[in-house]
Enzyme design. Structure first.
Site, PDB file in Angstrom:
ATOM      1  N   SER A 178       3.833  -2.202  10.210  1.00  0.00           N
ATOM      2  CA  SER A 178       5.293  -2.261  10.364  1.00  0.00           C
ATOM      3  C   SER A 178       5.889  -3.605   9.951  1.00  0.00           C
ATOM      4  O   SER A 178       6.821  -4.098  10.590  1.00  0.00           O
ATOM      5  CB  SER A 178       5.688  -1.903  11.805  1.00  0.00           C
ATOM      6  OG  SER A 178       5.255  -0.589  12.118  1.00  0.00           O
ATOM      7  N   LYS A 228       0.120   4.282  -0.229  1.00  0.00           N
ATOM      8  CA  LYS A 228      -0.483   5.477   0.405  1.00  0.00           C
ATOM      9  C   LYS A 228      -0.246   6.701  -0.503  1.00  0.00           C
ATOM     10  O   LYS A 228      -0.226   6.559  -1.712  1.00  0.00           O
ATOM     11  CB  LYS A 228       0.066   5.649   1.819  1.00  0.00           C
ATOM     12  CG  LYS A 228      -0.099   4.356   2.644  1.00  0.00           C
ATOM     13  CD  LYS A 228       0.154   4.510   4.100  1.00  0.00           C
ATOM     14  CE  LYS A 228      -0.060   3.154   4.791  1.00  0.00           C
ATOM     15  NZ  LYS A 228       0.125   3.221   6.241  1.00  0.00           N
ATOM     16  N   GLY A 252       2.909   2.278  10.774  1.00  0.00           N
ATOM     17  CA  GLY A 252       3.861   3.381  10.630  1.00  0.00           C
ATOM     18  C   GLY A 252       4.590   3.730  11.917  1.00  0.00           C
ATOM     19  O   GLY A 252       5.226   4.772  12.015  1.00  0.00           O
ATOM     20  N   ASN A 284       0.868  -1.178   0.000  1.00  0.00           N
ATOM     21  CA  ASN A 284       0.000   0.000   0.000  1.00  0.00           C
ATOM     22  C   ASN A 284       0.902   1.225   0.000  1.00  0.00           C
ATOM     23  O   ASN A 284       1.519   1.537   1.011  1.00  0.00           O
ATOM     24  CB  ASN A 284      -0.890  -0.034   1.257  1.00  0.00           C
ATOM     25  CG  ASN A 284      -1.711   1.242   1.416  1.00  0.00           C
ATOM     26  OD1 ASN A 284      -1.763   2.064   0.503  1.00  0.00           O
ATOM     27  ND2 ASN A 284      -2.348   1.383   2.567  1.00  0.00           N
ATOM     28  N   GLU A 335      -5.128  -4.941  10.588  1.00  0.00           N
ATOM     29  CA  GLU A 335      -4.091  -3.928  10.796  1.00  0.00           C
ATOM     30  C   GLU A 335      -4.343  -3.208  12.114  1.00  0.00           C
ATOM     31  O   GLU A 335      -5.151  -2.278  12.163  1.00  0.00           O
ATOM     32  CB  GLU A 335      -4.109  -2.906   9.655  1.00  0.00           C
ATOM     33  CG  GLU A 335      -3.833  -3.482   8.291  1.00  0.00           C
ATOM     34  CD  GLU A 335      -3.267  -2.431   7.336  1.00  0.00           C
ATOM     35  OE1 GLU A 335      -2.233  -2.697   6.742  1.00  0.00           O
ATOM     36  OE2 GLU A 335      -3.856  -1.349   7.214  1.00  0.00           O
ATOM     37  N   HIS A 357      -9.367   1.183   5.060  1.00  0.00           N
ATOM     38  CA  HIS A 357      -8.091   1.344   5.769  1.00  0.00           C
ATOM     39  C   HIS A 357      -8.290   2.281   6.963  1.00  0.00           C
ATOM     40  O   HIS A 357      -9.072   3.224   6.895  1.00  0.00           O
ATOM     41  CB  HIS A 357      -7.050   1.908   4.800  1.00  0.00           C
ATOM     42  CG  HIS A 357      -5.667   1.861   5.354  1.00  0.00           C
ATOM     43  ND1 HIS A 357      -5.204   2.789   6.267  1.00  0.00           N
ATOM     44  CD2 HIS A 357      -4.649   0.980   5.158  1.00  0.00           C
ATOM     45  CE1 HIS A 357      -3.962   2.476   6.597  1.00  0.00           C
ATOM     46  NE2 HIS A 357      -3.600   1.383   5.943  1.00  0.00           N
ATOM     47  N   GLU A 399      -6.587   4.630   8.050  1.00  0.00           N
ATOM     48  CA  GLU A 399      -6.357   6.056   7.775  1.00  0.00           C
ATOM     49  C   GLU A 399      -7.584   6.678   7.131  1.00  0.00           C
ATOM     50  O   GLU A 399      -7.906   7.843   7.373  1.00  0.00           O
ATOM     51  CB  GLU A 399      -5.104   6.224   6.889  1.00  0.00           C
ATOM     52  CG  GLU A 399      -3.843   5.949   7.697  1.00  0.00           C
ATOM     53  CD  GLU A 399      -2.687   5.376   6.902  1.00  0.00           C
ATOM     54  OE1 GLU A 399      -2.710   5.409   5.662  1.00  0.00           O
ATOM     55  OE2 GLU A 399      -1.734   4.874   7.554  1.00  0.00           O
TER      56      GLU A 399
END
Ligand code: 13P
Length: 251
Positions: free
Chosen positions: A213, A11, A173, A9, A167, A95, A97
């Site tokens: 990660s 992003k 991250g 991904n 996730e 996701h 985010e």
């Protein structure tokens, strides 16, 4: 037998020329590998040109989101048909985010899965808890709600054609990976939930990816868990060496 899937991904990283450079390098690097399914999800602007480069290769193409309507006055949005047209065959949905910064809900996730599948795009449906939720011991409760509402009214054929990505938000991250045991616990929960709601057959065929990660140095341990079938990789998918390193270390 579930085939391992490693998805990158990207992003909001990479211009078109940067995307093409990475894809060309990946293609060369992975030309002989055929044991792992590999998918990359660049930003929308690069999809079409990346698709041309990937044509005939062993790397699949996905997008990072879509809108559930077929078309219309939805400024800034993109439809399943447009993604298909640009060459995508996968799409990430829900996701964390998107949930956090763009207020996505389990209801929109549900509509997006239906829209994606109507155009034969394979959804990679993301679920996962925040740090606060984990610390309050609410992980499985949160994931169950995301599954229940996100997959609401989906028929078995639809479940068969999607991928789930667990996730944990606190691992994205941050360099803080869930331990293989922590990840496995939730993956097993997800598989059992599908078994209870649908069938043993569907649950045993479902691919459940771990994201947060993931690096060449930790993929082996993660993939060694019985219910972890691959990874959704953020930061480490942006460089050829780290992404190819993850794929190499799966075997
Ligand atoms: P990182 O691998 O950068 O933690 O990102 C994970 C992720 O969000 C993939 O969708």
């Amino acid at each position: 037998m579930r085939r391992t899937l490693i998805a990158g991904n990207w992003k909001m990283y990479k211009t078109i020329s940067e995307a093409l450079e990475l894809v060309n390098n990946l293609k060369r690097e992975l030309v002989d590998q055929d044991t792992v399914d590999v998918v990359i999800c660049p930003p929308y602007t690069a999809l079409s040109e990346v698709s041309d480069i990937l044509n005939g290769s062993n790397i699949g193409l996905g997008a990072q989101d879509l809108h559930w309507e077929e078309q219309g006055a939805f400024t800034g949005e993109i439809s399943a048909a447009m993604l298909k047209d640009a060459g995508a065959t996968f799409v990430i949905i829900g996701h964390s985010e998107r949930r956090k910064y763009f207020f996505e809900t389990d209801q929109s996730v549900n509509k997006k899965i239906i829209a994606a599948q109507s155009k034969n795009l394979t959804p990679i449906v993301c679920v996962g808890e925040t740090l606060e939720e984990r610390e309050e011991n609410r992980t499985t409760q949160v994931v169950e709600k995301q599954l229940k509402q996100g997959l609401k009214n989906l028929n078995p054929e639809s479940i068969e054609k999607l991928v789930i990505a667990y996730e944990p938000v606190w691992a994205i991250g941050t360099g803080r990976t869930a331990t293989p045991g922590q990840a496995e616990e939730v993956h097993e929960f997800i598989r059992n939930w599908i078994k209870a709601e649908y069938s043993e057959e569907l649950s045993s065929g479902l691919r459940i990816l771990y994201g947060g990660s993931v690096k060449p140095s930790n993929i082996k341990e993660l993939i060694g868990q019985p219910d972890i079938d691959g990874a959704l990789v953020g930061g480490a998918s942006l460089e050829k060496d780290s992404f190819a390193g993850i794929i190499r270390n799966v075997k």
